[in-house]
Design a protein around this motif. Sequence first.
Motif, mmCIF file in Angstrom:
data_model
loop_
_atom_site.group_PDB
_atom_site.id
_atom_site.type_symbol
_atom_site.label_atom_id
_atom_site.label_comp_id
_atom_site.label_asym_id
_atom_site.label_seq_id
_atom_site.Cartn_x
_atom_site.Cartn_y
_atom_site.Cartn_z
ATOM 1 N N THR A 5 0.787 -1.024 -0.266
ATOM 2 C CA THR A 5 -0.057 -0.157 -0.236
ATOM 3 C C THR A 5 0.561 0.875 0.355
ATOM 4 O OG1 THR A 5 -0.715 -0.394 2.428
ATOM 5 C CG2 THR A 5 -2.255 -0.899 0.852
ATOM 6 N N ASP A 6 2.369 1.333 0.197
ATOM 7 C CA ASP A 6 2.741 2.408 0.789
ATOM 8 C C ASP A 6 3.476 2.844 -1.457
ATOM 9 O OD1 ASP A 6 3.132 2.372 3.180
ATOM 10 O OD2 ASP A 6 4.756 1.233 3.042
ATOM 11 N N PHE A 7 2.767 1.639 -2.338
ATOM 12 C CA PHE A 7 3.774 1.961 -3.198
ATOM 13 C C PHE A 7 2.370 3.195 -4.156
ATOM 14 C CE2 PHE A 7 5.388 0.706 -7.566
ATOM 15 C CZ PHE A 7 6.479 0.704 -7.952
ATOM 16 N N PRO A 8 3.412 4.014 -4.980
ATOM 17 C CA PRO A 8 2.588 5.252 -5.351
ATOM 18 C C PRO A 8 1.246 4.563 -6.201
ATOM 19 C CG PRO A 8 4.595 5.302 -5.887
ATOM 20 C CD PRO A 8 5.174 3.935 -5.885
ATOM 21 N N ALA A 44 6.475 -3.541 -12.305
ATOM 22 C CA ALA A 44 6.685 -1.908 -11.849
ATOM 23 C C ALA A 44 7.346 -2.646 -9.956
ATOM 24 C CB ALA A 44 5.882 -0.797 -11.916
ATOM 25 N N PHE A 45 6.183 -2.974 -9.246
ATOM 26 C CA PHE A 45 6.335 -3.293 -8.083
ATOM 27 C C PHE A 45 7.897 -3.660 -7.467
ATOM 28 C CE2 PHE A 45 5.664 -5.674 -4.138
ATOM 29 C CZ PHE A 45 4.955 -4.550 -3.378
ATOM 30 N N SER A 46 8.542 -4.086 -8.936
ATOM 31 C CA SER A 46 9.889 -4.641 -8.093
ATOM 32 C C SER A 46 11.380 -3.431 -8.040
ATOM 33 C CB SER A 46 10.404 -5.692 -9.286
ATOM 34 O OG SER A 46 10.410 -5.173 -10.470
ATOM 35 N N TRP A 47 10.270 -2.596 -8.582
ATOM 36 C CA TRP A 47 11.384 -1.124 -7.686
ATOM 37 C C TRP A 47 11.245 -0.829 -7.010
ATOM 38 C CZ3 TRP A 47 15.600 -1.249 -11.115
ATOM 39 C CH2 TRP A 47 15.793 -1.621 -11.661
ATOM 40 N N ARG A 48 9.960 -1.202 -5.831
ATOM 41 C CA ARG A 48 9.679 -0.498 -4.433
ATOM 42 C C ARG A 48 10.742 -0.080 -4.221
ATOM 43 N NH1 ARG A 48 9.517 -5.461 -4.512
ATOM 44 N NH2 ARG A 48 9.863 -7.068 -3.486
ATOM 45 N N GLU A 217 4.318 -9.235 -0.600
ATOM 46 C CA GLU A 217 4.452 -8.071 -1.742
ATOM 47 C C GLU A 217 4.653 -9.610 -2.758
ATOM 48 O OE1 GLU A 217 8.502 -5.592 0.243
ATOM 49 O OE2 GLU A 217 8.718 -8.441 0.140
ATOM 50 N N LEU A 218 4.547 -10.467 -2.559
ATOM 51 C CA LEU A 218 4.539 -11.660 -3.475
ATOM 52 C C LEU A 218 3.268 -11.438 -4.182
ATOM 53 C CD1 LEU A 218 5.823 -14.620 -4.935
ATOM 54 C CD2 LEU A 218 4.852 -15.569 -3.056
#
Length: 321
Positions: A5-8, A44-48, A217-218
């Motif tokens: 939930t912290d990801f943009p 894109a979440f891999s760059w979190r 995350e997964l």
Amino acid sequence: MVNPTDFPEPTLVPVNGVELEVFEAGRENVGNPIVLCHGWPEHAFSWRYQVPVLAAAGYHVIVPNQRGYGNSSRPAEVTDYDIEHLTGDLVALLDHYGYEKATFVGHDWGANVVWGLTLLHPTRVDKVINLSLPYPERGETPWIEFMEQVLGGDFYFVHFNRQPGVADAVFDQNTSRFLRNLYRKNEPARAPQPGMALIDLARAEAPLGEPLMSDGELAVFVSAFESTGFTGSVNWYRNLDRNWHLLADADPIIHQPVLMIYGDRDMVAKSANLAEFVPGVEVVSLDSGHWIQQEKPEETNQAILKWLEQQAVTSRLVQRP
């Protein structure tokens, strides 16, 4: 671990005849763009771990789910995933934000796209940071043909091309298990087994090594691929020989400053002659497997920020009267 939930929050951006799901941070840093390009089978979440750090360092961080991934468009034609289309998406993304050029960061397949972008659209690339995949030298034989000769028909690049749809179906049937088994670290060394390794991995009951990420995350990756299936992303592999032909007339030398980050335990081989094609390269090796920026986020961030600062200092010195 990062809370999803912290990801943009994403926006859908129309580019190059498709829509890309794009995550942004550091909009207050307009004029200093950095574009992060994920690999396969990623998101894109891999760059979190990199997004907030780069935004805090003064960058306008732009992170697309590339075509075939997440909520981005998934065209039906295999050829819609060739290097011209994939790099065209990134050029159009720059146009959307009003940027002439940007620093591009790529991991795995994302690195391949960034290499291709730099060859096909050199005026749009300011600097390059690539992880895992070194510059792919264009030899005399198309890449899949060459891999088939050297590595055989079960090698996954070759299998994806020669038996289209077979692996995709297995991944689709075992999405959660496949990604759980794939995203590991500190895996024990083992001898190569016969058969198609990724299909076997997707069906394996017990994963090796340690989990790379938390269950939460997964779940971001699993949810995305349960929604999209794998065919769009695997179609990137089905254009490798086409890409070989499309790059025939490009200047093969990368003229931009480049940071190459390797994982010492990555199965992707390091390049023995990288500087021949990338004369402005600086190389950093981390004690990591393949998922470098997720396995070693702090070390990756330090390497990137240190190199970017060195480039900024060099640029200021050059600009002095």
